[in-house]
Motif scaffolding. Structure first.
Motif, PDB file in Angstrom:
ATOM      1  N   VAL A   7       9.425  -1.728 -17.045  1.00 20.03           N
ATOM      2  CA  VAL A   7       8.367  -0.882 -17.336  1.00 20.03           C
ATOM      3  C   VAL A   7       7.026  -1.344 -16.434  1.00 20.03           C
ATOM      4  O   VAL A   7       6.407  -0.578 -15.867  1.00 20.03           O
ATOM      5  CB  VAL A   7       7.877  -1.237 -18.795  1.00 20.03           C
ATOM      6  N   LEU A   8       7.021  -2.628 -16.264  1.00 17.97           N
ATOM      7  CA  LEU A   8       5.908  -3.219 -15.454  1.00 17.97           C
ATOM      8  C   LEU A   8       6.241  -2.544 -13.876  1.00 17.97           C
ATOM      9  O   LEU A   8       4.934  -2.389 -13.335  1.00 17.97           O
ATOM     10  CB  LEU A   8       5.714  -4.727 -15.472  1.00 17.97           C
ATOM     11  N   ALA A   9       7.474  -2.852 -13.474  1.00 14.83           N
ATOM     12  CA  ALA A   9       7.478  -2.291 -12.183  1.00 14.83           C
ATOM     13  C   ALA A   9       7.145  -0.660 -11.993  1.00 14.83           C
ATOM     14  O   ALA A   9       6.470  -0.222 -10.960  1.00 14.83           O
ATOM     15  CB  ALA A   9       8.913  -2.527 -12.020  1.00 14.83           C
ATOM     16  N   VAL A  10       7.642   0.093 -13.001  1.00 15.40           N
ATOM     17  CA  VAL A  10       7.243   1.541 -12.842  1.00 15.40           C
ATOM     18  C   VAL A  10       5.492   1.666 -13.007  1.00 15.40           C
ATOM     19  O   VAL A  10       5.026   2.458 -12.168  1.00 15.40           O
ATOM     20  CB  VAL A  10       7.992   2.012 -14.079  1.00 15.40           C
ATOM     21  N   LEU A  11       5.166   0.921 -13.946  1.00 12.48           N
ATOM     22  CA  LEU A  11       3.619   0.949 -14.181  1.00 12.48           C
ATOM     23  C   LEU A  11       2.838   0.656 -12.794  1.00 12.48           C
ATOM     24  O   LEU A  11       1.956   1.422 -12.253  1.00 12.48           O
ATOM     25  CB  LEU A  11       3.107   0.265 -15.211  1.00 12.48           C
ATOM     26  N   SER A  12       3.196  -0.440 -12.277  1.00  8.83           N
ATOM     27  CA  SER A  12       2.749  -0.756 -11.046  1.00  8.83           C
ATOM     28  C   SER A  12       3.030   0.420  -9.944  1.00  8.83           C
ATOM     29  O   SER A  12       2.227   0.326  -8.853  1.00  8.83           O
ATOM     30  CB  SER A  12       3.129  -2.040 -10.429  1.00  8.83           C
ATOM     31  N   LEU A  13       4.205   0.866  -9.890  1.00  2.78           N
ATOM     32  CA  LEU A  13       4.430   1.789  -8.778  1.00  2.78           C
ATOM     33  C   LEU A  13       3.633   3.018  -8.865  1.00  2.78           C
ATOM     34  O   LEU A  13       3.042   3.859  -8.001  1.00  2.78           O
ATOM     35  CB  LEU A  13       5.651   2.293  -8.860  1.00  2.78           C
ATOM     36  N   LEU A  14       3.369   3.472 -10.240  1.00  2.95           N
ATOM     37  CA  LEU A  14       2.365   4.554 -10.673  1.00  2.95           C
ATOM     38  C   LEU A  14       0.947   4.314 -10.450  1.00  2.95           C
ATOM     39  O   LEU A  14       0.063   5.067  -9.894  1.00  2.95           O
ATOM     40  CB  LEU A  14       2.571   5.116 -11.892  1.00  2.95           C
ATOM     41  N   LEU A  15       0.604   3.191 -10.366  1.00  2.00           N
ATOM     42  CA  LEU A  15      -0.925   2.704 -10.079  1.00  2.00           C
ATOM     43  C   LEU A  15      -0.982   2.564  -8.561  1.00  2.00           C
ATOM     44  O   LEU A  15      -1.996   2.653  -7.823  1.00  2.00           O
ATOM     45  CB  LEU A  15      -1.273   1.428 -10.774  1.00  2.00           C
ATOM     46  N   LEU A  16       0.240   2.280  -7.748  1.00  2.00           N
ATOM     47  CA  LEU A  16       0.149   2.052  -6.318  1.00  2.00           C
ATOM     48  C   LEU A  16      -0.255   3.474  -5.685  1.00  2.00           C
ATOM     49  O   LEU A  16      -1.066   3.364  -4.785  1.00  2.00           O
ATOM     50  CB  LEU A  16       1.325   1.488  -5.837  1.00  2.00           C
ATOM     51  N   LEU A  17       0.249   4.562  -6.148  1.00  2.00           N
ATOM     52  CA  LEU A  17      -0.002   5.586  -5.437  1.00  2.00           C
ATOM     53  C   LEU A  17      -1.598   6.168  -5.363  1.00  2.00           C
ATOM     54  O   LEU A  17      -1.945   6.628  -4.457  1.00  2.00           O
ATOM     55  CB  LEU A  17       0.902   6.794  -6.069  1.00  2.00           C
ATOM     56  N   PRO A  18      -2.167   6.071  -6.423  1.00  2.95           N
ATOM     57  CA  PRO A  18      -3.525   6.434  -6.264  1.00  2.95           C
ATOM     58  C   PRO A  18      -4.377   5.393  -5.488  1.00  2.95           C
ATOM     59  O   PRO A  18      -5.317   5.734  -4.843  1.00  2.95           O
ATOM     60  CB  PRO A  18      -3.941   6.637  -7.745  1.00  2.95           C
ATOM     61  N   LEU A  37       4.235 -10.205 -11.158  1.00  4.87           N
ATOM     62  CA  LEU A  37       4.831 -10.376 -12.718  1.00  4.87           C
ATOM     63  C   LEU A  37       5.942  -9.464 -12.958  1.00  4.87           C
ATOM     64  O   LEU A  37       6.890 -10.237 -13.495  1.00  4.87           O
ATOM     65  CB  LEU A  37       3.678  -9.950 -13.649  1.00  4.87           C
ATOM     66  N   ALA A  38       6.152  -8.310 -12.700  1.00  6.70           N
ATOM     67  CA  ALA A  38       7.314  -7.851 -12.935  1.00  6.70           C
ATOM     68  C   ALA A  38       8.607  -8.293 -12.011  1.00  6.70           C
ATOM     69  O   ALA A  38       9.579  -8.199 -12.587  1.00  6.70           O
ATOM     70  CB  ALA A  38       7.198  -6.267 -12.531  1.00  6.70           C
ATOM     71  N   ALA A  39       8.343  -8.608 -10.888  1.00  3.47           N
ATOM     72  CA  ALA A  39       9.467  -9.307 -10.009  1.00  3.47           C
ATOM     73  C   ALA A  39       9.804 -10.689 -10.596  1.00  3.47           C
ATOM     74  O   ALA A  39      11.145 -11.149 -10.792  1.00  3.47           O
ATOM     75  CB  ALA A  39       8.825  -9.391  -8.703  1.00  3.47           C
ATOM     76  N   GLY A  40       8.846 -11.279 -11.125  1.00  3.59           N
ATOM     77  CA  GLY A  40       9.179 -12.667 -11.726  1.00  3.59           C
ATOM     78  C   GLY A  40      10.070 -12.438 -12.875  1.00  3.59           C
ATOM     79  O   GLY A  40      10.794 -13.232 -13.396  1.00  3.59           O
TER      80      GLY A  40
END
Length: 56
Positions: A7-18, A37-40
């Motif tokens: 969930v954190l990885a997907v959230l960070s990916l979605l925030l990365l685009l903008p 944090l998601a990777a850890g």
């Protein structure tokens, strides 16, 4: 914990685009720690059999 990592990885990916747009680059300061944090958490939740010598 694996689900939280995903969930954190997907959230960070979605925030990365903008954050790639001009004038929104400050968002990278939020995305980078979130992705780390998601990777850890993903490493901590990894399967035990992945750490064996044979990887099978």
């Amino acid at each position: 914990m694996r689900t939280l990592s995903l969930v954190l990885a997907v959230l960070s990916l979605l925030l990365l685009l903008p954050a790639l747009l001009p004038l929104v680059g400050w968002l990278n300061w939020l995305v980078l720690p979130l992705a780390l944090l998601a990777a850890g958490l993903g490493v901590l939740a990894g399967e035990e059999r992945a750490f064996r010598l044979g990887f099978w």
